[in-house]
Motif scaffolding. Structure first.
Motif, PDB file in Angstrom:
ATOM      1  N   GLY A   4       0.899  -1.283   0.040  1.00  0.00           N
ATOM      2  CA  GLY A   4       0.002   0.227  -0.155  1.00  0.00           C
ATOM      3  C   GLY A   4       0.858   1.423   0.071  1.00  0.00           C
ATOM      4  N   ALA A   5       0.307   2.378  -0.254  1.00  0.00           N
ATOM      5  CA  ALA A   5       0.997   3.722  -0.388  1.00  0.00           C
ATOM      6  C   ALA A   5       1.223   4.317   1.265  1.00  0.00           C
ATOM      7  N   VAL A   6       2.059   4.999   1.286  1.00  0.00           N
ATOM      8  CA  VAL A   6       2.030   5.764   2.520  1.00  0.00           C
ATOM      9  C   VAL A   6       1.338   7.056   2.325  1.00  0.00           C
ATOM     10  N   LEU A   7       0.578   7.331   3.249  1.00  0.00           N
ATOM     11  CA  LEU A   7      -0.498   8.531   3.362  1.00  0.00           C
ATOM     12  C   LEU A   7       0.011   9.429   4.310  1.00  0.00           C
ATOM     13  N   HIS A   8       0.116  10.873   4.134  1.00  0.00           N
ATOM     14  CA  HIS A   8       0.227  11.677   4.952  1.00  0.00           C
ATOM     15  C   HIS A   8      -1.018  12.057   5.917  1.00  0.00           C
ATOM     16  N   PRO A   9      -0.784  11.969   7.001  1.00  0.00           N
ATOM     17  CA  PRO A   9      -2.029  11.955   8.258  1.00  0.00           C
ATOM     18  C   PRO A   9      -2.765  13.174   8.085  1.00  0.00           C
ATOM     19  N   THR A  10      -2.517  14.135   7.288  1.00  0.00           N
ATOM     20  CA  THR A  10      -3.507  15.414   7.227  1.00  0.00           C
ATOM     21  C   THR A  10      -4.524  15.134   5.945  1.00  0.00           C
ATOM     22  N   ILE A  11      -4.333  14.019   5.304  1.00  0.00           N
ATOM     23  CA  ILE A  11      -5.346  13.468   4.309  1.00  0.00           C
ATOM     24  C   ILE A  11      -6.111  12.494   5.052  1.00  0.00           C
ATOM     25  N   GLU A  12      -7.490  13.015   5.222  1.00  0.00           N
ATOM     26  CA  GLU A  12      -8.380  12.158   6.064  1.00  0.00           C
ATOM     27  C   GLU A  12      -9.111  11.012   5.319  1.00  0.00           C
ATOM     28  N   ALA A  13      -8.460  10.051   4.929  1.00  0.00           N
ATOM     29  CA  ALA A  13      -8.735   9.064   3.930  1.00  0.00           C
ATOM     30  C   ALA A  13      -8.417   7.609   4.556  1.00  0.00           C
ATOM     31  N   LEU A  14      -9.122   6.389   4.238  1.00  0.00           N
ATOM     32  CA  LEU A  14      -8.712   5.201   4.347  1.00  0.00           C
ATOM     33  C   LEU A  14      -8.217   4.462   3.448  1.00  0.00           C
ATOM     34  N   GLN A  15      -7.470   3.487   3.760  1.00  0.00           N
ATOM     35  CA  GLN A  15      -6.601   2.756   2.611  1.00  0.00           C
ATOM     36  C   GLN A  15      -7.131   1.361   2.468  1.00  0.00           C
ATOM     37  N   ILE A  16      -7.567   0.682   1.454  1.00  0.00           N
ATOM     38  CA  ILE A  16      -7.939  -0.474   1.386  1.00  0.00           C
ATOM     39  C   ILE A  16      -6.660  -1.270   0.506  1.00  0.00           C
ATOM     40  N   ALA A  17      -6.113  -2.299   1.329  1.00  0.00           N
ATOM     41  CA  ALA A  17      -5.177  -3.108   0.660  1.00  0.00           C
ATOM     42  C   ALA A  17      -5.427  -4.609   0.680  1.00  0.00           C
ATOM     43  N   GLU A  18      -5.342  -5.360  -0.259  1.00  0.00           N
ATOM     44  CA  GLU A  18      -5.526  -6.634  -0.533  1.00  0.00           C
ATOM     45  C   GLU A  18      -4.307  -7.520   0.109  1.00  0.00           C
ATOM     46  N   VAL A  19      -4.810  -8.445   0.733  1.00  0.00           N
ATOM     47  CA  VAL A  19      -3.819  -9.452   1.181  1.00  0.00           C
ATOM     48  C   VAL A  19      -3.886 -10.779   0.362  1.00  0.00           C
ATOM     49  N   ALA A  20      -2.758 -11.034  -0.657  1.00  0.00           N
ATOM     50  CA  ALA A  20      -2.758 -11.952  -1.464  1.00  0.00           C
ATOM     51  C   ALA A  20      -4.153 -12.333  -2.252  1.00  0.00           C
ATOM     52  N   SER A  21      -4.573 -11.407  -2.939  1.00  0.00           N
ATOM     53  CA  SER A  21      -5.691 -11.836  -3.993  1.00  0.00           C
ATOM     54  C   SER A  21      -5.313 -12.848  -4.942  1.00  0.00           C
ATOM     55  N   LEU A  22      -6.167 -13.606  -5.327  1.00  0.00           N
ATOM     56  CA  LEU A  22      -6.274 -14.523  -6.248  1.00  0.00           C
ATOM     57  C   LEU A  22      -6.751 -13.826  -7.700  1.00  0.00           C
ATOM     58  N   ASN A  23      -5.904 -13.584  -8.653  1.00  0.00           N
ATOM     59  CA  ASN A  23      -6.207 -13.296  -9.981  1.00  0.00           C
ATOM     60  C   ASN A  23      -6.055 -14.208 -10.945  1.00  0.00           C
ATOM     61  N   ASN A  24      -6.844 -14.201 -11.856  1.00  0.00           N
ATOM     62  CA  ASN A  24      -6.781 -15.223 -12.910  1.00  0.00           C
ATOM     63  C   ASN A  24      -7.939 -15.084 -13.965  1.00  0.00           C
ATOM     64  N   ARG A  25      -8.101 -15.697 -14.990  1.00  0.00           N
ATOM     65  CA  ARG A  25      -9.183 -15.494 -15.750  1.00  0.00           C
ATOM     66  C   ARG A  25     -10.548 -15.693 -15.472  1.00  0.00           C
ATOM     67  N   VAL A  26     -10.591 -16.259 -14.251  1.00  0.00           N
ATOM     68  CA  VAL A  26     -11.991 -16.497 -13.550  1.00  0.00           C
ATOM     69  C   VAL A  26     -12.198 -15.210 -12.402  1.00  0.00           C
ATOM     70  N   TYR A  27     -11.324 -15.094 -11.692  1.00  0.00           N
ATOM     71  CA  TYR A  27     -11.157 -14.358 -10.617  1.00  0.00           C
ATOM     72  C   TYR A  27     -10.418 -12.942 -10.781  1.00  0.00           C
ATOM     73  N   ARG A  28     -11.413 -11.805 -10.348  1.00  0.00           N
ATOM     74  CA  ARG A  28     -10.532 -10.577 -10.570  1.00  0.00           C
ATOM     75  C   ARG A  28     -10.835  -9.441  -9.569  1.00  0.00           C
ATOM     76  N   THR A  29      -9.868  -8.959  -9.106  1.00  0.00           N
ATOM     77  CA  THR A  29      -9.954  -7.809  -8.337  1.00  0.00           C
ATOM     78  C   THR A  29      -9.014  -6.451  -8.925  1.00  0.00           C
ATOM     79  N   LEU A  30      -9.286  -5.433  -8.168  1.00  0.00           N
ATOM     80  CA  LEU A  30      -8.482  -4.283  -8.604  1.00  0.00           C
ATOM     81  C   LEU A  30      -6.879  -4.535  -8.599  1.00  0.00           C
ATOM     82  N   GLY A  31      -6.545  -5.155  -7.741  1.00  0.00           N
ATOM     83  CA  GLY A  31      -5.132  -5.330  -7.456  1.00  0.00           C
ATOM     84  C   GLY A  31      -4.127  -4.353  -6.887  1.00  0.00           C
ATOM     85  N   SER A  32      -4.401  -3.208  -7.193  1.00  0.00           N
ATOM     86  CA  SER A  32      -3.820  -1.985  -6.688  1.00  0.00           C
ATOM     87  C   SER A  32      -4.595  -1.816  -5.079  1.00  0.00           C
TER      88      SER A  32
END
Ligand code: NAP
Ligand code: MN
Length: 274
Positions: free
Chosen positions: A173-201
């Protein structure tokens, strides 16, 4: 408020060096007539690393409007620590001059809705991570009411800006400056192939947007909130949002900038000889 009216709680981790610093700090606070008490303190001082600060944050998470924190790090600089162990005198001086000023950072509110209708609520300073207890987690991710993706993999982490340098960073995931009020979603080992798809980033979600995760295989999941892990059966959904409260730190005149902390933790001194 005079020093003599200011209530201070001090906690340290188990390390001998932290205990030593803690004893010295307590002695000096007493000499300066601060009131030392764990009960309804105005200021909570954590001696140890960021992990220790996480522990004391959870100890006082129901009093966030009233409590301001101070972190003393034995060793290197941390993300939640403004003072090093050799700066105790500087800390005492700053506490004596303290006007109540604070630096505050967003925290994460996690709500776990169980199938039986009950709701559990948790606060996270770094992040909350959902994983399936065994086998692959399959879950639908909804961002601000948009059915975004069906995730398959080990799990999903949602971090605060200050938590972005912790587990989130290990997940790419990216490093975010704490003055940016936001949440970050990060994937933990997503399965990505022809059947399963996630954004990845990883995705950075603004303050007002709600993140919802609906596990589809509804047996047993674990939800780690900072340094603690909880197990739940039959989760209907988990909601992640920035909380109405913030964590407040006593403003220090020499407050280390976020980028200095990032550099100190991950880069160190740059050798310009090469
Ligand atoms: P720990 O496993 O004993 O230590 C985790 C490490 O993360 C420590 O070195 C700690 O620093 C550091 N850390 C904590 N918060 C940080 C932050 N906001 N930015 C940068 N580094 C940070 O666990 P712990 O001390 O109880 O802390 C729990 C945290 O560990 C969780 O919130 C999670 O973020 C992190 N964690 C990371 C991984 C990973 O990277 N693969 C896996 C599990 C958990 P100090 O030495 O200063 O305490
Ligand atoms: Mn450390």
């Amino acid at each position: 408020m005079k020093n003599t009216d200011k209530k201070i709680a001090v906690f340290s981790n188990y390390k001998p060096q932290s205990k030593e610093v803690c004893q010295l700090l307590i002695k000096k606070l007493r000499q300066n007539r601060f009131i030392l008490t764990d009960k309804n303190p105005d200021i909570v001082i954590s001696v140890g690393g960021d992990g220790m600060l996480l522990s004391v944050f959870h100890k006082y998470e129901n009093q966030l409007d009233k409590v301001r924190f101070v972190g003393v790090h034995t060793g290197h600089l941390g993300f939640y620590t403004d003072y090093r162990d050799f700066e105790i005198d500087k800390l005492i001086e700053n506490l004596k001059l303290d006007t109540g000023a604070q630096v505050s950072y967003p925290i994460l509110n996690v709500r776990i809705f169980l199938e039986d209708g009950s709701v559990k609520s948790k606060l996270a300073l770094n992040e909350a991570t959902i994983k399936r207890s065994d086998r692959t987690m399959v879950a639908d991710v909804m961002i601000n009411h948009v059915a975004f993706e069906r995730f398959r993999g080990d799990g999903i982490s949602v971090s605060t800006p200050t938590g972005s340098t912790a587990y989130n960073k290990s997940l790419g995931g990216a490093v975010l400056h704490p003055t940016i009020e936001a949440l970050q979603i990060a994937e933990v080992a997503s399965l990505n192939n022809r059947v399963y798809r996630t954004l990845g980033s990883s995705i950075i979600v603004p303050k007002k947007d709600k993140i919802e995760i609906f596990p589809t295989r509804n047996d047993q999941h674990t939800i780690s909130v900072d340094n603690r892990t909880y197990t739940f059966k039959h989760i209907a959904k988990v909601e992640f949002q920035i909380d109405n409260h913030k964590i407040q730190f006593v403003a220090s005149p020499s407050h280390t900038s976020f980028w200095n902390r990032v550099k100190d933790a991950f880069i160190g001194e740059v050798d310009d000889e090469i």
